[in-house]
Design a protein around this motif. Sequence first.
Motif, short mmCIF file in Angstrom:
data_model
loop_
_atom_site.label_atom_id
_atom_site.label_comp_id
_atom_site.label_asym_id
_atom_site.label_seq_id
_atom_site.Cartn_x
_atom_site.Cartn_y
_atom_site.Cartn_z
N ARG A 20 0.83 -1.22 0.00
CA ARG A 20 0.00 0.00 0.00
C ARG A 20 0.85 1.26 0.00
O ARG A 20 0.55 2.24 -0.69
CB ARG A 20 -0.93 -0.01 1.22
CG ARG A 20 -1.90 1.15 1.30
CD ARG A 20 -2.90 0.94 2.43
NE ARG A 20 -3.92 1.98 2.41
CZ ARG A 20 -4.03 2.96 3.32
NH1 ARG A 20 -3.17 3.00 4.33
NH2 ARG A 20 -4.98 3.86 3.21
N ASN A 21 1.93 1.25 0.81
CA ASN A 21 2.80 2.41 0.92
C ASN A 21 4.08 1.99 1.66
O ASN A 21 4.26 0.81 1.98
CB ASN A 21 2.11 3.57 1.64
CG ASN A 21 1.54 3.16 2.98
OD1 ASN A 21 2.22 2.51 3.78
ND2 ASN A 21 0.28 3.52 3.24
N ASN A 22 4.93 2.96 1.96
CA ASN A 22 6.18 2.68 2.66
C ASN A 22 6.06 2.89 4.17
O ASN A 22 7.08 2.93 4.88
CB ASN A 22 7.31 3.56 2.12
CG ASN A 22 7.62 3.27 0.67
OD1 ASN A 22 7.33 2.18 0.17
ND2 ASN A 22 8.18 4.24 -0.02
N GLY A 23 4.82 3.02 4.66
CA GLY A 23 4.61 3.21 6.07
C GLY A 23 5.30 4.48 6.56
O GLY A 23 5.36 5.48 5.84
N SER A 24 5.82 4.43 7.78
CA SER A 24 6.49 5.60 8.37
C SER A 24 7.98 5.57 8.06
O SER A 24 8.82 5.85 8.93
CB SER A 24 6.25 5.61 9.88
OG SER A 24 4.87 5.68 10.16
N HIS A 25 8.32 5.24 6.83
CA HIS A 25 9.72 5.09 6.44
C HIS A 25 9.97 5.83 5.13
O HIS A 25 9.28 5.61 4.13
CB HIS A 25 10.08 3.61 6.26
CG HIS A 25 9.92 2.81 7.51
ND1 HIS A 25 10.88 2.75 8.49
CD2 HIS A 25 8.87 2.06 7.94
CE1 HIS A 25 10.44 1.98 9.49
NE2 HIS A 25 9.24 1.55 9.18
N SER A 26 10.97 6.68 5.11
CA SER A 26 11.35 7.40 3.90
C SER A 26 12.56 6.79 3.23
O SER A 26 12.93 7.18 2.12
CB SER A 26 11.64 8.87 4.23
OG SER A 26 12.70 8.96 5.17
N ASP A 27 13.19 5.80 3.91
CA ASP A 27 14.45 5.26 3.41
C ASP A 27 14.34 3.81 2.93
O ASP A 27 15.37 3.19 2.63
CB ASP A 27 15.54 5.36 4.48
CG ASP A 27 15.17 4.62 5.77
OD1 ASP A 27 13.99 4.21 5.92
OD2 ASP A 27 16.05 4.46 6.63
N MET A 28 13.13 3.27 2.87
CA MET A 28 12.99 1.88 2.44
C MET A 28 11.63 1.65 1.81
O MET A 28 10.67 2.39 2.05
CB MET A 28 13.19 0.92 3.62
CG MET A 28 12.22 1.11 4.76
SD MET A 28 12.55 0.04 6.20
CE MET A 28 13.95 0.87 6.96
N ASN A 29 11.56 0.62 0.97
CA ASN A 29 10.32 0.24 0.30
C ASN A 29 10.34 -1.26 0.06
O ASN A 29 11.24 -1.97 0.53
CB ASN A 29 10.14 1.02 -1.00
CG ASN A 29 11.35 0.89 -1.92
OD1 ASN A 29 12.02 -0.15 -1.94
ND2 ASN A 29 11.63 1.94 -2.69
N ILE A 30 9.35 -1.76 -0.67
CA ILE A 30 9.28 -3.19 -0.95
C ILE A 30 10.56 -3.70 -1.59
O ILE A 30 11.11 -4.75 -1.21
CB ILE A 30 8.07 -3.51 -1.86
CG1 ILE A 30 6.75 -3.36 -1.09
CG2 ILE A 30 8.19 -4.91 -2.44
CD1 ILE A 30 6.41 -4.50 -0.17
N ALA A 31 11.07 -2.97 -2.57
CA ALA A 31 12.28 -3.41 -3.28
C ALA A 31 13.48 -3.49 -2.33
O ALA A 31 14.31 -4.39 -2.46
CB ALA A 31 12.58 -2.47 -4.43
N THR A 32 13.56 -2.56 -1.38
CA THR A 32 14.64 -2.60 -0.40
C THR A 32 14.60 -3.88 0.41
O THR A 32 15.61 -4.54 0.65
CB THR A 32 14.56 -1.39 0.56
OG1 THR A 32 14.27 -0.21 -0.17
CG2 THR A 32 15.87 -1.21 1.32
N PHE A 33 13.39 -4.25 0.85
CA PHE A 33 13.23 -5.48 1.64
C PHE A 33 13.51 -6.72 0.81
O PHE A 33 14.08 -7.69 1.31
CB PHE A 33 11.82 -5.54 2.22
CG PHE A 33 11.68 -4.81 3.53
CD1 PHE A 33 11.87 -5.46 4.74
CD2 PHE A 33 11.38 -3.47 3.54
CE1 PHE A 33 11.75 -4.79 5.93
CE2 PHE A 33 11.25 -2.78 4.74
CZ PHE A 33 11.44 -3.44 5.95
N GLU A 34 13.09 -6.72 -0.44
CA GLU A 34 13.36 -7.87 -1.30
C GLU A 34 14.86 -8.05 -1.51
O GLU A 34 15.37 -9.18 -1.48
CB GLU A 34 12.63 -7.71 -2.63
CG GLU A 34 11.12 -7.83 -2.50
CD GLU A 34 10.37 -7.50 -3.79
OE1 GLU A 34 9.20 -7.87 -3.89
OE2 GLU A 34 10.99 -6.89 -4.70
N ALA A 35 15.56 -6.95 -1.72
CA ALA A 35 17.02 -7.03 -1.87
C ALA A 35 17.67 -7.51 -0.58
O ALA A 35 18.61 -8.31 -0.60
CB ALA A 35 17.57 -5.67 -2.27
#
Length: 307
Positions: free
Chosen positions: A55-70
């Motif tokens: 849905r979104n990156n939550g309360s995070h400006s430095d990470m997203n789905i792709a960051t977690f997948e990596a």
Amino acid sequence: MSLLVREIPFPEGRGLGPKSAASMLGRAGFLSQLAHESLLVEVHLTPKPGLVDLRNNGSHSDMNIATFEASAAAIVPFFELFFMAGAASVAQPATEVLPELRRLGLEAEAAMLRATQGVNTQRGAIFAFGLLLGAAGRQAAREAALEAGALCGDVAAIAAGIVARDLEGSNRTATTAGEYIYRRYGLRGARGEAESGFATVREVGLAAFRAARAQGGEGETCLLAALVALLAQNSDTNLIARGGPEATEYVRREAQAIAADGAGAKDFISRLESLDDALIARNLSPGGTADLVGLSWFLARLEGVAP
């Protein structure tokens, strides 16, 4: 929306079978894939209040789905190493495996940070799964069946005394958020959860997942039910770090209200989305609870409760 689930067969059933090198490697590979799956399922689970999801990156400006997948891809090679370290320690007292698991954990963290350009996405998950897979290696070397209660009992044995060693009896200035929060609020955080044999995961997250499943819920709905139950009870140190005790009480109160009506309520998803928006507005993120959601999924899959 479907979960990213791969059907991975258990080698030789749920027990280990003959204690051969091939059998041990097969079990290590299976559990490594299952842990990797758990990381991906958790991050893709949507909506998760304040957390990175679809849905979104939550309360995070430095990470997203792709960051977690990596991050997950960088971590997965270490899962087999955690397992084999546990297996190699089977003749030793449980606490003697912890230094090696921690050494491997630091290497996994370094790989994570390289993959994310320095962003801490899954340090808590490395700690938790490192202990769980180390315990699984010890269980496998004893030719014991991989059962959630026994695995978590071994985790408790491996982690015995970790809170006292890491957080108590020191006059030095606290250097980590975990130390500071323990000294100020008495919360034991991830170390205390490990020392308890993941009691919150078993008694809250996994129990809520089972209950939702018994009522006919789908896999993703059941995991969201586990998330809500955990938010309603877990003393999340990430929330404390960002907003103090008031943040934890706010999230607990809101989650308890959602849990009271259950995952079958027509407005279940919309209420989670509203809580997501509220936590983002307050810059709150229950990252410790996210780790417990991934562990709940891992144990549910191990038990055959999850699809």
